[in-house]
Motif scaffolding. Structure first.
Motif, PDB file in Angstrom:
ATOM      1  N   PRO A 261       0.893  -1.034   0.108  1.00 21.73           N
ATOM      2  CA  PRO A 261       0.013  -0.111   0.011  1.00 21.73           C
ATOM      3  C   PRO A 261       0.837   1.258   0.102  1.00 21.73           C
ATOM      4  O   PRO A 261       1.788   1.333   0.559  1.00 21.73           O
ATOM      5  CB  PRO A 261      -0.947   0.054   1.319  1.00 21.73           C
ATOM      6  N   GLY A 262       0.564   2.193  -0.768  1.00 24.27           N
ATOM      7  CA  GLY A 262       1.006   3.499  -0.695  1.00 24.27           C
ATOM      8  C   GLY A 262       2.420   3.516  -1.843  1.00 24.27           C
ATOM      9  O   GLY A 262       2.609   2.399  -2.498  1.00 24.27           O
ATOM     10  N   ASP A 263       2.555   4.717  -2.286  1.00 21.61           N
ATOM     11  CA  ASP A 263       3.691   4.715  -3.106  1.00 21.61           C
ATOM     12  C   ASP A 263       4.439   5.992  -3.136  1.00 21.61           C
ATOM     13  O   ASP A 263       4.430   6.592  -1.975  1.00 21.61           O
ATOM     14  CB  ASP A 263       3.211   4.887  -4.819  1.00 21.61           C
TER      15      ASP A 263
ATOM     16  N   ASP B 285       3.150   9.288  -2.097  1.00 13.43           N
ATOM     17  CA  ASP B 285       2.884   9.438  -0.713  1.00 13.43           C
ATOM     18  C   ASP B 285       4.148   9.875   0.230  1.00 13.43           C
ATOM     19  O   ASP B 285       3.891  10.737   1.118  1.00 13.43           O
ATOM     20  CB  ASP B 285       2.425   8.424  -0.244  1.00 13.43           C
ATOM     21  N   SER B 286       5.256   9.259  -0.259  1.00 11.15           N
ATOM     22  CA  SER B 286       6.314   9.584   0.534  1.00 11.15           C
ATOM     23  C   SER B 286       6.912  11.028   0.226  1.00 11.15           C
ATOM     24  O   SER B 286       7.495  11.444   0.887  1.00 11.15           O
ATOM     25  CB  SER B 286       7.589   8.287   0.340  1.00 11.15           C
ATOM     26  N   ILE B 287       6.797  11.263  -1.065  1.00  3.06           N
ATOM     27  CA  ILE B 287       7.118  12.798  -1.371  1.00  3.06           C
ATOM     28  C   ILE B 287       6.201  13.741  -0.562  1.00  3.06           C
ATOM     29  O   ILE B 287       6.809  14.867  -0.282  1.00  3.06           O
ATOM     30  CB  ILE B 287       7.147  13.075  -2.939  1.00  3.06           C
TER      31      ILE B 287
ATOM     32  N   GLY C 216       4.986  13.144   2.157  1.00  2.89           N
ATOM     33  CA  GLY C 216       5.236  13.162   3.708  1.00  2.89           C
ATOM     34  C   GLY C 216       6.775  13.907   3.817  1.00  2.89           C
ATOM     35  O   GLY C 216       6.970  14.991   4.812  1.00  2.89           O
ATOM     36  N   ASP C 217       7.615  13.701   3.107  1.00  2.98           N
ATOM     37  CA  ASP C 217       8.797  14.713   2.913  1.00  2.98           C
ATOM     38  C   ASP C 217       8.641  16.040   2.835  1.00  2.98           C
ATOM     39  O   ASP C 217       9.443  16.785   3.373  1.00  2.98           O
ATOM     40  CB  ASP C 217       9.757  13.874   1.730  1.00  2.98           C
TER      41      ASP C 217
ATOM     42  N   TYR D 174      12.659   8.545  -8.717  1.00  2.00           N
ATOM     43  CA  TYR D 174      11.426   9.409  -8.680  1.00  2.00           C
ATOM     44  C   TYR D 174      12.106  10.378  -7.428  1.00  2.00           C
ATOM     45  O   TYR D 174      11.427  11.748  -7.467  1.00  2.00           O
ATOM     46  CB  TYR D 174      10.259   8.742  -8.045  1.00  2.00           C
ATOM     47  N   PHE D 175      12.506   9.864  -6.572  1.00  2.00           N
ATOM     48  CA  PHE D 175      12.700  10.553  -5.256  1.00  2.00           C
ATOM     49  C   PHE D 175      14.022  11.789  -5.353  1.00  2.00           C
ATOM     50  O   PHE D 175      14.004  12.914  -4.830  1.00  2.00           O
ATOM     51  CB  PHE D 175      13.088   9.645  -4.006  1.00  2.00           C
TER      52      PHE D 175
ATOM     53  N   GLN E 140      17.387   4.323   2.285  1.00  2.00           N
ATOM     54  CA  GLN E 140      16.442   5.644   1.977  1.00  2.00           C
ATOM     55  C   GLN E 140      15.460   5.253   1.001  1.00  2.00           C
ATOM     56  O   GLN E 140      14.343   5.775   0.819  1.00  2.00           O
ATOM     57  CB  GLN E 140      17.516   6.720   1.483  1.00  2.00           C
TER      58      GLN E 140
ATOM     59  N   ILE F 273      14.110   2.409   0.164  1.00  2.00           N
ATOM     60  CA  ILE F 273      12.833   1.716   0.485  1.00  2.00           C
ATOM     61  C   ILE F 273      11.977   2.541   1.318  1.00  2.00           C
ATOM     62  O   ILE F 273      10.687   2.401   1.011  1.00  2.00           O
ATOM     63  CB  ILE F 273      13.696   0.494   1.390  1.00  2.00           C
ATOM     64  N   LEU F 274      12.417   3.224   2.246  1.00  2.00           N
ATOM     65  CA  LEU F 274      11.786   4.066   3.182  1.00  2.00           C
ATOM     66  C   LEU F 274      10.834   5.115   2.395  1.00  2.00           C
ATOM     67  O   LEU F 274       9.813   5.435   2.358  1.00  2.00           O
ATOM     68  CB  LEU F 274      12.417   4.937   4.052  1.00  2.00           C
TER      69      LEU F 274
ATOM     70  N   ARG G  81       9.896   4.565  -0.860  1.00  2.00           N
ATOM     71  CA  ARG G  81       9.233   3.758  -1.875  1.00  2.00           C
ATOM     72  C   ARG G  81       9.688   4.303  -3.434  1.00  2.00           C
ATOM     73  O   ARG G  81       8.876   4.522  -4.372  1.00  2.00           O
ATOM     74  CB  ARG G  81       7.755   3.872  -2.016  1.00  2.00           C
TER      75      ARG G  81
END
Lengths: 325, 523
Positions: free
Chosen positions: A33-35, A38-40, A42-43, A85-86, A283, A285-286, A288
């Protein structure tokens, strides 16, 4: 079977394994779940629906899974690891930036572990009831039992906080970016000591025990008795006849352990802020960051496969019995 | 014009005030400050990327129009003076003369207009510049912002990392600014320091910009920002002197330990603008948690004092509302829900949930999204058992997993930490506004709370520049949400800036380490 045939077979198996690694990992990461959007978010401390949708469409995350997987496999086949992506950078560039640090850590700790493990194992095998043997037993118990992050933190507390002789982490003092290369190298070696010892500690235990056990076994065999009976000097019996034959298990295990060393490096790098692939993997993995995770997994499986093939070949070189099969 | 004179006067006065302590200790020029940041920034351009990882190096590289002091007062920065028209619909900015980008090109009103457009189109916080319709540039030193309505958050949104002035001649080349190569390499900034090297996972090295527009600044030759994600590593490096400063330190045990060290200065100042509030959020559409009585009962059963003493070791300020206690709009008179188990039980009885034969009433789950939140979520289990609620703690493997669950309303309760980002318009409204119930968007109104009066109060408070009026409106707003309790605020994050005592002028302004470190010096 000829060497060429065996090699071809091994490489074939390796390729199948690589494809399996890619498909399995890509599937696992995508069905969680999530991609990365979402983590961007969050950041960044939050984002609105438009921003999230824009990120997803930019990276094709809104496409069906099969399309995403197909795209990834075709780009990997073209030896293109894609775009992170990140970090907004090509994955190949990110990995190449980090690879030397990890290789340095992995190889130096393996060399240390093999050299010292071999030495201790041989010493212990030579005098089974000696103090050295006791040390080897203690070290191997400690090395097996202590989690690697704990050993790392312990070393930091000892050698940075209580008795400050080593730096707390990192690979090179930032003040040296304009310094000549030899000064930089000395500084890197200085930063390398603690992480290298930490990572070596697990394998040191393993290798010394293994050497001791296989040496003891070989020393009890008939041909060693024969060698001694014909009056060969003890050192010659020991190093020329016994040691060479007891190396087999060590080489096999060292080769097999290589994948474990890479995963151990992830932990050690995190503890010592060592700027290698491990920190990047963690990093990504956390975050995504699928392309980066996949790139690292692809590369490390490749390394493991190559090292395993090499191990096979080395074994054939040192042990004629395998060649004979 | 009066306004201009006033701003100049206050800034002169504050400059004098600021100058007094620095007189006693003459700031020294030169030296390298080594500080820590906790994660690798995605890139270094805050105009298109929010968050503290980008903000700390970003505010050194890029100047904003205004800066803020310790008391929430705007100070001139790239804007020498600024004037808000009496109807609040136009803001005139006069730029400081002679300011240049790191490539030597002058910073003009064109760049200001371009920066505002870029931020408006790309920054995740749309509320910052949404009312800005156009930016006029009558001459190279003047920019006039035309607004659709008075926008009280505007001045804060022009400070720190919220509005980086970026060069139009670099970022206006047609490439997408979000993935522009100059975000990470060869950055052409406008701030006190220029980029020497950005090595992901390792460091960001910054160097004094010799032609910086503020006379005699910055004091430091270099800033090395080391990327150190591990909190124990940072603590040891601070103790050993390898690091001279680190912001956003939030582990209570480490803070208590570092405070005992005479060679370190540990300050909780500098986080009022970021404004991190920790709360227990409820799904107000949940089967049990839709009843305000259930939510209030839970709030009465949770012992905020225990959390602050035992879990936070006294390092975190109490927060009673969703507005950070350091904000001028914070209302400390709201219902605090001090521990009262009897009252909690009575409320649950009233709500129709009688205790069963085993002493339990019903079951709920509580989520948390990252390790630092775990102790608080776990505390809920034994504590809420006292009032007959069987709590299951649900962990998530990583942040995206948690974000997905919460933003798709698949939860009963969750621990959360949300930032105010300066003005309530930017970081508080999003949590309560019924317009902002958006599936799949984390830190939107994930509680699904909706109250027409609350919406109205926020809208009015977001459309007037009269700060007394705003205080009144936000006070009523805080009273209502404290009673209806879509979320139960517990504490403000125990963020601390730890610096060596050899560091002069440690950053204590409301933006802390996310502000230009041009006045920081080494003794």
């Amino acid at each position: 079977m000829s060497l060429g045939k065996i090699l071809a077979k091994r490489i074939g198996y390796g390729l199948i394994l690589l494809i399996a690694v890619v498909v399995l990992n890509f599937t696992l990461i995508t069905i969680a779940p999530g991609d990365v959007a979402d983590s961007i978010a969050g950041d960044m401390g939050g984002a609105d629906a438009e921003v999230l949708a824009e990120i997803r469409s930019r990276y094709g995350l809104d496409r069906p899974f099969a399309v995403q997987l197909g795209r990834y496999i075709s780009s990997i086949a073209a030896l293109d690891l894609g775009y992170s992506y990140f970090y907004n950078a090509p994955v190949t560039e990110l990995i190449l930036q980090r690879l030397p640090a990890t290789l340095l850590l992995v190889f130096s700790s393996q060399i240390l572990a093999i050299a010292v493990g071999l030495l201790l194992g041989v010493m212990a095998a030579r005098k089974p009831n000696s103090f050295t043997n006791l040390i080897v037993t203690f070290l191997s118990l400690f090395g097996f039992a202590a989690p690697v992050f704990w050993t790392g933190i312990l070393l930091i507390i000892l050698f940075v906080a209580i008795w400050p002789v080593f730096p707390v982490g990192g690979m090179m003092s930032a003040s040296l970016i304009d310094a000549p290369w030899y000064e930089q190298w000395i500084n890197i070696a200085y930063h390398l000591v603690l992480p290298m010892v930490t990572l070596a500690s697990i394998y040191l235990a393993l290798y010394s025990r293994l050497t001791r056990a296989s040496m003891q076994e070989v020393l009890g065999s008939d041909y060693v008795r024969t060698a001694r009976a014909k009056g060969l000097a003890e050192n010659k019996v020991f190093y020329k006849h016994a040691l060479k034959n007891s190396l087999g298990p060590l080489v096999t295990v060292a080769g097999l352990q290589f994948s474990a060393v890479i995963s151990g490096a992830v932990v050690v790098e995190a503890v010592f802020s060592w700027p290698g692939l491990g920190t990047l993997a963690l990093q990504s993995i956390l975050a995504r960051d699928t392309p980066t995770i996949m790139g690292i997994l692809f590369l490390s499986s490749l390394v493991v496969i190559v090292v395993n093939i090499l191990t096979d070949m080395i074994l054939r070189m040192i042990d004629p019995r395998i060649r004979a099969d | 014009m009066k306004r201009i004179l006033k701003t100049v006067a206050t800034s002169v006065a504050t400059a004098a005030l600021l100058a007094t302590p620095t007189m006693a200790e003459e700031p020294k020029k030169g030296g390298t400050l080594t500080m820590a940041i906790q994660q690798t920034p995605r890139h270094l351009n805050p105009a298109v990327q929010s968050g503290t990882a980008t903000g700390q190096p970003g505010t050194q590289l890029f100047a904003s129009l205004l800066r803020y002091d310790e008391g929430w007062n705007p100070q001139p920065f790239l804007a020498e003076t600024w004037e808000v028209s009496s109807d609040g619909l136009s803001v005139t900015i006069n730029l400081v003369k002679g300011a240049t980008f790191h490539d030597g090109a002058p910073i003009t009103s064109e760049d200001v207009a371009f920066s505002i457009d870029t931020v408006k189109a790309n920054h995740p916080f749309k509320s910052m510049f949404a009312p800005v319709e156009t930016v006029e540039t009558p001459d190279a030193n003047t920019a006039i912002l035309k607004l659709s309505k008075p926008h009280p958050a505007l001045l804060l949104a022009m400070s720190s990392q919220l509005l980086s002035i970026i060069p139009k001649h670099v970022y206006g080349d047609g490439q997408d600014p979000k993935s522009h190569p100059a975000n990470s390499e060869g950055v052409v900034g406008s701030g006190p320091f220029k980029l020497v090297e950005f090595k992901r996972g390792e460091h960001v090295i910054l160097e004094r910009y010799e032609n910086y527009f503020m006379e005699g600044l910055p004091y430091l030759d270099r800033i090395v920002m080391r990327i150190l994600p591990d909190e124990s590593t940072r603590a040891i490096a601070l103790e050993s002197g390898e690091l001279q400063m680190s912001g956003f330190e939030s582990n209570p045990r480490n803070i208590v330990r570092l405070k005992k060290n005479g060679a370190l200065r540990v300050s909780s100042e500098g986080y009022a603008a970021i404004g991190p509030v920790n709360w227990l959020a409820f799904n107000t559409k949940g089967e049990k948690t839709s009843d305000p009585k259930v939510r209030q009962a839970i709030a009465y059963a949770v012992d905020r004092e225990f959390i602050n003493k035992a879990l936070n070791l006294g390092t975190a300020p109490t927060a009673l509302t969703g507005i950070h206690p350091g904000s001028p709009f914070y209302d400390a008179t709201v219902e605090a829900y001090d521990l009262d188990i009897d009252k909690a039980n009575a409320l649950l009885d009233e709500a129709g949930y009688a205790k069963g034969s085993d002493g339990m009433r019903f079951a709920l789950s509580v989520d948390y999204g990252w390790p630092a939140m775990k102790p608080y979520a776990e505390y809920m289990k034994p504590q809420l058992k006292k009032i007959g609620i069987d709590v299951a703690v649900r962990s998530s493997a990583d942040f995206p997993t948690w974000a997905k669950r919460i933003s798709t309303w698949d939860f009963d309760m969750t621990m959360d930490n949300v930032f105010n980002w300066g003005d309530p318009v930017i970081g508080v409204h999003r949590t309560y506004s019924s317009d902002n119930i958006k599936e799949g968007v984390i830190w939107s109104n994930t509680q699904q709370y909706s109250n027409a009066r609350v919406d109205e109060l926020m809208e009015m408070a977001g459309a007037t520049n009269d700060s007394n009026k705003r205080k009144e409106l936000y006070a009523e707003f805080q009273q209502i949400v404290a009673n209806e309790l879509p979320l139960y605020p517990i504490f403000a994050s125990p963020y601390h800036t730890v610096s060596s005592t050899s560091v002069g002028n440690a950053p204590d302004s409301v933006w802390g380490t996310s502000s230009p470190l041009d006045r920081v010096y080494l003794k």
